[in-house]
Design a protein around this motif. Structure first.
Motif, mmCIF file in Angstrom:
data_model
loop_
_atom_site.group_PDB
_atom_site.id
_atom_site.type_symbol
_atom_site.label_atom_id
_atom_site.label_comp_id
_atom_site.label_asym_id
_atom_site.label_seq_id
_atom_site.Cartn_x
_atom_site.Cartn_y
_atom_site.Cartn_z
ATOM 1 N N THR A 141 69.126 -6.327 41.010
ATOM 2 C CA THR A 141 70.561 -6.808 41.610
ATOM 3 C C THR A 141 71.670 -5.942 41.156
ATOM 4 O O THR A 141 72.786 -6.290 42.415
ATOM 5 N N MET A 142 71.692 -5.475 40.531
ATOM 6 C CA MET A 142 73.175 -5.024 40.552
ATOM 7 C C MET A 142 73.075 -3.569 39.273
ATOM 8 O O MET A 142 72.095 -4.188 38.547
ATOM 9 N N ARG A 171 77.950 -10.162 42.761
ATOM 10 C CA ARG A 171 77.593 -8.815 43.246
ATOM 11 C C ARG A 171 77.321 -9.095 44.880
ATOM 12 O O ARG A 171 77.130 -8.069 45.456
ATOM 13 N N TYR A 172 77.069 -9.662 44.881
ATOM 14 C CA TYR A 172 75.709 -9.978 46.949
ATOM 15 C C TYR A 172 77.451 -10.149 47.599
ATOM 16 O O TYR A 172 76.945 -9.096 49.013
ATOM 17 N N CYS A 205 78.699 -6.728 47.718
ATOM 18 C CA CYS A 205 78.258 -5.978 48.423
ATOM 19 C C CYS A 205 78.194 -6.543 49.969
ATOM 20 O O CYS A 205 77.923 -5.028 50.537
ATOM 21 N N PHE A 206 78.382 -7.491 50.510
ATOM 22 C CA PHE A 206 78.692 -7.958 51.841
ATOM 23 C C PHE A 206 79.842 -7.251 52.822
ATOM 24 O O PHE A 206 79.688 -6.948 53.553
#
Lengths: 192, 197
Positions: free
Chosen positions: A115-116, A131-132, A135-136
């Protein structure tokens, strides 16, 4: 940068081989256009009149959208027939990376690493949502920028610079002028 | 035949990205923060070697100059590059490596890809307006130009007094030398135990 990764010269030579063979047999490698092609293919399903057959267009297709209609409807035509060289190339690229990872290449070694990367975790903690979202947003900026530039790291920086294209050097200058200071600012502090 | 090439070269490129370490955002971020430049060395070496091979191949007639494809240089290339750099530093992914990283099991790369599809779509909607109302598509130094003569008449060369082979191969050699002399570590504490090799 140890497990599953070649020493820098061998890794560079393998990359060079891919870029060289692509130019020798077909054309220079590029990736970011295919994000537009994928978008356009979906858009055409949702709104069928966004890509229409047009005998007067160079590609045989036209679009009311100026970008898809550009260069004789080149992108419109590619989105209508996804089994074209550039789109299949990108799908195969994902296959090649997966294959390499399976064959003892580089892959995430823990649930957190999936995930990271550790450098992110050390600086911003291990919340996956954070993190998501980052990233988006990063993906949004990267692809908007790549399309504005007319290419990305593959098409401009690698393929462009190998051909001594002026655009490739300008792109690399722009990209590293923001990427290096920002990465230093974001990640060269230890807070944890 | 063309699709066979697409599959072979795509597989090779994805494999190479992974083995060079480019599908791992740790390596990208460590490169950009000047902590571990091995990936930078690999990329510079790859550009140098492929340039030297390309211009050698063109010189002996091994490569068809029609395969050369020079992208146009315009204001938006610099601005777009600078935007890309921002996201590149935050995520540690670029378009190609993001897709490839997702294929190696990285879930954060999927969010990068979805964000990318949205960004590309907003650009698709904005293009017409940008073309009509801004100067971002103004050419720089003639637009579709290369430094070296490539033998493809569609593109002008900026340097015509020296043969393209000399410039192209010379550029390639200089890049390979830069790759060799570039230090592995510049800033911050050494992170990787094997960073000295």
């Amino acid at each position: 940068m140890c497990k599953g990764v070649l020493p820098w010269m061998a890794g560079g030579a393998l990359l060079a081989l891919a870029f060289f063979l692509a130019v020798l047999f077909v054309k220079p490698i590029g990736v970011s256009t295919q994000f537009v092609i994928a978008d356009a293919a979906v858009w055409d399903i949702v709104q069928p009149d966004i890509i229409v057959a047009d005998d007067t267009a160079k590609s045989g297709y036209a679009s009311p959208n100026a970008y898809l209609n550009k260069s004789g409807g080149k992108y419109a035509a590619a989105a209508k027939d996804l089994l074209n060289y550039s789109f299949v190339f990108v799908l195969a690229m994902m296959g090649g990376a997966a294959l390499s990872a399976i064959l003892k290449g580089d892959k995430p070694h823990s649930a957190t690493q999936k995930t990271m990367p550790p450098v992110w975790e050390n600086r911003f903690g291990n919340q996956t949502a954070k993190r998501y979202i980052a990233c988006f947003i990063a993906g949004f900026i990267v692809l908007f920028g790549a399309r504005l530039a007319g290419g990305c790291t593959s098409g401009h920086m690698m393929s462009g610079m190998m051909q001594t294209a002026l655009s490739g050097y300008i792109f690399a200058l722009g990209a590293f002028a923001t990427a290096i200071p920002l990465a230093i600012l974001l990640f060269n502090r230890t807070t944890r | 035949m063309e699709l066979t090439f697409a599959i072979i070269f795509g597989l090779l490129f994805g494999f190479a990205l992974n083995r060079a370490g480019a599908t791992n955002p740790e390596n990208i971020i460590n490169m950009l923060r000047l902590n571990d430049l091995r990936l930078m060395k690999a990329i510079i070496f790859a550009i140098g070697l492929s340039a030297a091979a390309l211009f050698s191949g063109l010189a002996i007639g091994f490569i068809d100059p029609a395969h050369i494809s020079i992208k146009t240089a315009y204001i938006g290339v610099l601005i777009g590059g600078a935007l890309l750099g921002i996201g590149f530093a935050i995520a540690g992914y670029c378009p190609g490596t993001g897709l490839a990283a997702f294929a190696t099991g990285r879930k954060d790369a999927l969010f990068f890809i979805i964000g990318g599809l949205c960004g590309a779509f907003i650009y698709t909607l904005s293009f017409g307006w940008l073309a009509e109302n801004t100067a971002v598509f103004t050419d720089i130094a003639g637009g579709s130009v290369s430094l070296a003569q490539t033998g493809n008449d569609k593109y002008d060369a900026l340097i015509t007094s020296v043969p393209g082979t000399v410039i192209g191969v010379g550029f390639g050699l200089v890049m390979m030398i830069i790759a060799a002399v570039l230090p592995v570590h510049l800033l911050g504490p050494k992170t990787a135990p094997d960073q000295d090799d």
